[in-house]
Design an enzyme around this catalytic site. Structure first.
Site, short mmCIF file in Angstrom:
data_model
loop_
_atom_site.label_atom_id
_atom_site.label_comp_id
_atom_site.label_asym_id
_atom_site.label_seq_id
_atom_site.Cartn_x
_atom_site.Cartn_y
_atom_site.Cartn_z
N ASP A 40 84.50 0.57 19.53
CA ASP A 40 83.37 0.40 20.44
C ASP A 40 82.49 1.63 20.48
O ASP A 40 82.91 2.74 20.14
CB ASP A 40 83.86 0.07 21.86
CG ASP A 40 84.67 1.19 22.48
OD1 ASP A 40 85.52 1.78 21.78
OD2 ASP A 40 84.47 1.49 23.68
N GLU A 66 87.65 2.09 24.02
CA GLU A 66 88.01 3.50 24.24
C GLU A 66 86.98 4.17 25.13
O GLU A 66 87.32 4.98 26.00
CB GLU A 66 88.12 4.22 22.90
CG GLU A 66 88.72 5.62 22.98
CD GLU A 66 87.71 6.73 23.20
OE1 GLU A 66 88.13 7.88 23.42
OE2 GLU A 66 86.48 6.45 23.18
#
Length: 416
Positions: free
Chosen positions: A90, A185
């Site tokens: 991400d 994350e």
């Protein structure tokens, strides 16, 4: 030893990844939704297909969007320790990661880099960029309308390039290797549903750092604090003395936080109070902030000061306050110090690749900090990305190439 003959495959892979939209959403993640955005599934599917095409085994993407793959050991190396490599898929939400248009600046010679949308990368104010001048390096940026996404798609590209090299060069012997590409994350939830049942390794390495040479084995202790002020709404024309404005209370609270201990006024080993959002109305207003400190005593002091300031503000205005402190991750230093061989192997790999290790603290966290807390010691490796979480983000192709060399040297060291 230099493994890669050229960096074109690494570059092509990286450009494909940064063009693949995978921005996460902290609000959804805080609600327990994982992945927090549907586009992260697209990135996971891309990696799943690529690993299968390369020839990895046990390739799968879990219901929570963790993509796992396994590379069996070379014949005769089955008894060597299994090593796990991790990177996250991400990108941060503060700056758009959609429709990234990467630009290559080949043979960078040290001039200012002018991007569309008024973005200028100036080596006079960026020492790391200045050091790449006249080295034959290729600098990769976005067009300035978005971030680049080197955090952490540089790490993803480097791991995948390492795997491809090993599969194409069976003469390079190695023990078993597993990889995990994780979602969310950037929201602080990257290890919430990590498939521990799949992980065979007793130690691991994240590839999620920055400048060449950085080797990170310590990070912040981290809490998220939600401070909600409760006011009393009265018609503004007849408000005196009964109106209690929650907006004003929230504003006063933020103003009274130590100005010299904010993210923008701290560095190195200094902790901070980081207001991230403020929203609400007269009756109810909320402040979300993050607390960071490298020692446990320091983080407790910060929580206590938040409580004291918020309570004092609420009482002085005649309102109420509700405070919730939520732990996010802990400093991984203590657990890594108990398992020194994990870092020792990495230091040796840096040296074998001709890189001087630079021990710097992570002013943030990684999936590795949470994984270390869960019992799998996990230091962090540089990627060659710079100026993360901004439109000024850039990556050095030379440094990315060296990161692959370090990974190959690390695998060799673990397989001795």
């Amino acid at each position: 030893m230099s493994y890669l003959k050229n960096s074109q495959e690494l570059l092509n892979r990286f450009l494909t990844y940064v063009k693949t939209y995978s921005q996460s959403d902290s609000i959804q993640a805080d609600k327990g939704i994982q992945p927090s955005t549907p586009q992260q599934n697209d990135m996971a599917a891309l990696l799943n297909k690529e690993m299968k095409t390369l020839g990895l085994t046990e390739v799968q993407t879990t219901e929570y969007c963790y993509t796992y793959g396994f590379l069996p050991a070379s014949p005769g190396f089955e008894d060597k320790p299994c090593i796990c490599l991790l990177a996250h898929i991400d990108t941060v939400e503060e700056v758009s990661g959609k429709d990234v248009k990467p630009i290559l600046h080949e043979n960078y010679s040290g001039e200012k880099i002018h991007l569309p949308y008024g973005i200028i990368l100036d080596p006079a104010s960026d020492a790391d960029l200045a050091k790449t001048a006249n080295t034959g390096d290729t600098i990769i940026t976005s067009d300035g309308s978005t971030l680049l996404g080197a955090d952490d798609k540089a790490g993803v590209a480097e791991i995948m390039t390492t795997l491809e090299y090993l599969l194409k060069n069976p003469d390079v012997k190695h023990g078993p290797i597993e990889v995990i590409f994780s979602p969310d994350e950037e929201t602080g939830h990257g290890m919430d549903h990590v498939p521990l049942n799949l992980i065979k390794s007793k130690f691991a390495y994240t590839v999620d750092g920055g400048n060449i040479g950085e080797l990170e084995k310590e990070c912040f202790n981290a809490f998220k604090s939600d401070v909600t002020f409760i006011g009393k709404s009265v018609h503004t024309g007849s408000a005196r003395p009964n109106l209690v404005n929650a907006i004003v209370m929230a504003s006063s609270f933020v103003t009274n936080l130590p100005r010299h201990e904010m993210p923008e006024t701290t560095d190195g080993y200094m902790g901070f109070y980081g207001p991230m959002s403020i929203e609400g109305s007269i009756e109810k207003a909320s402040v979300n902030l993050i607390l960071r400190d490298f020692c446990k005593e320091g983080i407790e002091k910060r929580k206590n000061l938040v409580d004291k300031i918020a309570t004092t503000v609420a009482e002085s205005f005649g309102g109420k306050v509700e405070i919730v402190h939520t732990p996010q991750y802990v400093n991984m230093k203590e657990n890594l110090d108990k398992n020194p061989f994990v870092v020792e192997k990495l230091v040796k790999a840096y040296e074998n690749a001709g890189v001087t290790p630079l021990f710097v603290p992570i002013r943030g966290g990684t999936d590795g900090s949470r994984l270390t807390e869960l019992g799998i010691p996990t230091p962090n490796i540089f990627t060659g990305g710079h100026s993360y979480h901004s439109r000024y983000e850039w990556a050095s192709l030379k440094q990315m190439t060296v990161a692959v060399e370090v990974l190959l040297e690390l695998i060799k060291e673990v397989s001795l």
